[in-house]
Design a protein around this motif. Structure first.
Motif, PDB file in Angstrom:
ATOM      1  N   GLN A 132       0.833  -1.207   0.000  1.00 41.41           N
ATOM      2  CA  GLN A 132       0.000   0.000   0.000  1.00 41.41           C
ATOM      3  C   GLN A 132       0.868   1.258   0.000  1.00 41.41           C
ATOM      4  N   LEU A 133       1.886   1.248   0.871  1.00 39.54           N
ATOM      5  CA  LEU A 133       2.751   2.428   0.943  1.00 39.54           C
ATOM      6  C   LEU A 133       3.473   2.648  -0.386  1.00 39.54           C
ATOM      7  N   GLY A 134       3.919   1.547  -1.002  1.00 39.53           N
ATOM      8  CA  GLY A 134       4.615   1.672  -2.283  1.00 39.53           C
ATOM      9  C   GLY A 134       3.700   2.220  -3.361  1.00 39.53           C
ATOM     10  N   VAL A 135       2.429   1.731  -3.373  1.00 38.28           N
ATOM     11  CA  VAL A 135       1.477   2.210  -4.383  1.00 38.28           C
ATOM     12  C   VAL A 135       1.213   3.692  -4.191  1.00 38.28           C
ATOM     13  N   VAL A 136       1.022   4.093  -2.933  1.00 31.14           N
ATOM     14  CA  VAL A 136       0.765   5.506  -2.656  1.00 31.14           C
ATOM     15  C   VAL A 136       1.955   6.349  -3.090  1.00 31.14           C
ATOM     16  N   ARG A 137       3.164   5.848  -2.781  1.00 32.08           N
ATOM     17  CA  ARG A 137       4.370   6.601  -3.114  1.00 32.08           C
ATOM     18  C   ARG A 137       4.521   6.748  -4.619  1.00 32.08           C
TER      19      ARG A 137
ATOM     20  N   LEU B 294      -6.430  15.721  -8.800  1.00 33.59           N
ATOM     21  CA  LEU B 294      -5.701  16.142  -7.595  1.00 33.59           C
ATOM     22  C   LEU B 294      -6.447  15.696  -6.340  1.00 33.59           C
ATOM     23  N   GLY B 295      -7.768  15.862  -6.356  1.00 33.92           N
ATOM     24  CA  GLY B 295      -8.578  15.417  -5.225  1.00 33.92           C
ATOM     25  C   GLY B 295      -8.444  13.919  -5.018  1.00 33.92           C
ATOM     26  N   GLY B 296      -8.380  13.178  -6.132  1.00 32.69           N
ATOM     27  CA  GLY B 296      -8.186  11.736  -6.024  1.00 32.69           C
ATOM     28  C   GLY B 296      -6.864  11.402  -5.353  1.00 32.69           C
ATOM     29  N   ALA B 297      -5.823  12.176  -5.682  1.00 30.02           N
ATOM     30  CA  ALA B 297      -4.528  11.957  -5.038  1.00 30.02           C
ATOM     31  C   ALA B 297      -4.649  12.194  -3.529  1.00 30.02           C
ATOM     32  N   GLY B 298      -5.385  13.254  -3.156  1.00 28.26           N
ATOM     33  CA  GLY B 298      -5.581  13.530  -1.733  1.00 28.26           C
ATOM     34  C   GLY B 298      -6.353  12.419  -1.051  1.00 28.26           C
ATOM     35  N   VAL B 299      -7.373  11.894  -1.730  1.00 33.15           N
ATOM     36  CA  VAL B 299      -8.157  10.790  -1.156  1.00 33.15           C
ATOM     37  C   VAL B 299      -7.283   9.563  -0.964  1.00 33.15           C
ATOM     38  N   LEU B 300      -6.389   9.322  -1.934  1.00 34.19           N
ATOM     39  CA  LEU B 300      -5.462   8.191  -1.824  1.00 34.19           C
ATOM     40  C   LEU B 300      -4.600   8.329  -0.578  1.00 34.19           C
ATOM     41  N   LEU B 301      -4.080   9.539  -0.343  1.00 29.50           N
ATOM     42  CA  LEU B 301      -3.269   9.777   0.854  1.00 29.50           C
ATOM     43  C   LEU B 301      -4.096   9.560   2.120  1.00 29.50           C
TER      44      LEU B 301
ATOM     45  N   LEU C 291       1.920   6.399  -6.938  1.00 31.56           N
ATOM     46  CA  LEU C 291       0.777   6.971  -7.645  1.00 31.56           C
ATOM     47  C   LEU C 291       0.577   8.453  -7.365  1.00 31.56           C
ATOM     48  N   THR C 292       0.891   8.905  -6.140  1.00 31.32           N
ATOM     49  CA  THR C 292       0.582  10.289  -5.797  1.00 31.32           C
ATOM     50  C   THR C 292       1.298  11.296  -6.700  1.00 31.32           C
ATOM     51  N   PRO C 293       2.642  11.186  -6.899  1.00 32.10           N
ATOM     52  CA  PRO C 293       3.270  12.153  -7.820  1.00 32.10           C
ATOM     53  C   PRO C 293       2.751  12.028  -9.237  1.00 32.10           C
ATOM     54  N   LEU C 294       2.430  10.792  -9.632  1.00 32.71           N
ATOM     55  CA  LEU C 294       1.895  10.586 -10.982  1.00 32.71           C
ATOM     56  C   LEU C 294       0.556  11.291 -11.140  1.00 32.71           C
ATOM     57  N   MET C 295      -0.301  11.215 -10.103  1.00 25.91           N
ATOM     58  CA  MET C 295      -1.615  11.841 -10.192  1.00 25.91           C
ATOM     59  C   MET C 295      -1.489  13.361 -10.198  1.00 25.91           C
ATOM     60  N   VAL C 296      -0.543  13.881  -9.420  1.00 27.29           N
ATOM     61  CA  VAL C 296      -0.320  15.334  -9.444  1.00 27.29           C
ATOM     62  C   VAL C 296       0.111  15.767 -10.844  1.00 27.29           C
ATOM     63  N   LEU C 297       0.986  14.951 -11.448  1.00 27.63           N
ATOM     64  CA  LEU C 297       1.466  15.248 -12.805  1.00 27.63           C
ATOM     65  C   LEU C 297       0.314  15.211 -13.799  1.00 27.63           C
ATOM     66  N   VAL C 298      -0.530  14.173 -13.691  1.00 28.31           N
ATOM     67  CA  VAL C 298      -1.665  14.055 -14.613  1.00 28.31           C
ATOM     68  C   VAL C 298      -2.619  15.225 -14.428  1.00 28.31           C
ATOM     69  N   GLY C 299      -2.826  15.628 -13.168  1.00 24.18           N
ATOM     70  CA  GLY C 299      -3.697  16.777 -12.908  1.00 24.18           C
ATOM     71  C   GLY C 299      -3.167  18.040 -13.563  1.00 24.18           C
ATOM     72  N   ALA C 300      -1.869  18.278 -13.408  1.00 20.68           N
ATOM     73  CA  ALA C 300      -1.273  19.467 -14.019  1.00 20.68           C
ATOM     74  C   ALA C 300      -1.359  19.388 -15.533  1.00 20.68           C
ATOM     75  N   TYR C 301      -1.157  18.179 -16.082  1.00 21.94           N
ATOM     76  CA  TYR C 301      -1.245  18.017 -17.535  1.00 21.94           C
ATOM     77  C   TYR C 301      -2.657  18.301 -18.021  1.00 21.94           C
TER      78      TYR C 301
END
Lengths: 110, 247
Positions: B108-113, B144-151, B115-125
């Motif tokens: 879980q920690l690895g997935v969060v680590r 971005l909200g999805g990234a926050g929910v993941l965290l 996916l979170t930067p990837l989701m921020v990148l996708v959001g900015a894109y």
């Protein structure tokens, strides 16, 4: 043309399924879910109405913009409604999440 | 027990009030269906008007042009509705974080680590892409909200001590930037939200970036279900911190 009607009618049915549940169910969580289902139906009708076959011309972007903002707003409204429902549950003596509510219409859950 | 419930349910389904309601709803479906059939399908709608004004809007995507330029007022108020929802939630409770320390799975920690930067990148894109293709502030903000929910779902310990001031600034960024751009337009052009034509694209990008940030933080803090711990302390009615607020 048939695509418009198909999706519009799907949206209509989804809307009224939610409408039925909104009246028939007494549990607040179900009411919130019902409102969500209704809003999904409305979005479906709006997007279906904006659809144009590629030969006719461009899509109508106005309903798309409305649906786009509407989805995010409906999510936030759902969150607020959930918090309010939890608050009612906490502060009232009446347990809303009891298996059988006052009307006796709720089936047992969990 | 399940059979008993089903029996009871079968009896309940013949409730006369429910039947009446069902017929009422069925009549409404038929009535509105007939209205839907009589609607003129395939009319051009507003597509042509939007396409003819596209050049002046500053962006190439028709949906973004409608969202932020032609119907900017509407979108501004919708951003305010999001802010209002957060104010409502924050005024209700503190964010309920589970008290017990739970052993996290390394997967879980690895997935969060990852996916979170990837989701921020996708959001900015998505925000950047909104000027010419499908995308924009609301889609990017949702990611971005999805990234926050993941965290939040991963229950990382530092989330408990997120200070409230940066959160408040992030929540207000979108509405404030939108409003100040609108005020600037009012002073320069004499009309609220009438962007100057040569800089409309830049203005829209600034508004979109700020709104995406705000929408993302809004959705994540709505999911958290309350204000952060260092905000106003809980007073008044005693409430159970675990009390069923876990969505």
């Amino acid at each position: 043309m048939i695509t418009n009607f198909l999706y519009s009618f799907c949206g209509l049915f989804v809307f009224f399924m939610g409408f039925f549940a909104l009246i028939a169910c007494s549990h607040p969580l179900r009411k919130i879910l019902a409102v969500n289902v209704m809003s999904t139906g409305v979005f479906l009708i709006l997007v279906a109405g904006a659809y144009r076959p590629a030969s006719v011309g461009d899509i109508d972007p106005v309903p798309h913009a409305m649906v786009l903002t509407g989805i995010v707003v409906s999510v936030s409204v759902t969150a607020l409604a959930l918090i309010l429902a939890c608050r009612v549950q906490e502060t009232s003596n009446l347990s809303l999440l009891r298996p059988k509510s006052i009307n006796g219409r709720e089936e047992s859950e969990d | 027990m399940p059979i008993l419930t089903r029996n009871r349910n079968n009896r309940k389904r013949l409730d006369p009030y429910l039947l009446l309601l069902f017929f009422f709803v069925a009549c409404l479906v038929l009535w509105l269906g007939a209205i839907l059939c009589s609607l003129p399908m395939g009319v051009p709608g507003l597509g042509k008007e939007v396409a003819s004004l596209q050049q002046r809007s500053g962006v190439q995507s028709p949906v973004t042009a409608v969202l932020l330029n032609f119907r900017g007022y509407d979108t501004f108020l919708e951003v305010l509705v999001l802010l209002l929802a957060v104010i409502g939630v924050w005024s209700m409770t503190l964010a309920p974080f589970p008290s017990g320390e739970v052993e996290k799975s390394p997967v879980q920690l690895g997935v969060v680590r990852l996916l979170t930067p990837l989701m921020v990148l996708v959001g900015a894109y998505l925000v950047w892409q909104g000027s010419h293709l499908a995308g924009g502030a609301f889609q990017g903000g949702a990611v971005l909200g999805g990234a926050g929910v993941l965290l939040l779902v991963a229950e990382l310990p530092w989330l408990r001590s997120v200070p409230s001031l940066p959160l408040r600034i992030a929540l207000l960024a979108g509405p404030l930037v939108f409003f100040s751009v609108a005020l600037y337009c009012l002073l320069r052009q004499g009309k609220f939200l009438a962007y100057p034509q040569d800089t409309a694209g830049a203005f829209l990008l600034i508004i979109e970036t700020a709104c995406a940030l705000s929408i993302g933080v809004t959705l994540a803090s709505l999911f958290a279900g309350g204000r952060p711990d260092d905000d106003l302390p809980e007073t008044g009615t005693p409430s159970d911190p675990q009390g069923g607020r876990t969505e």
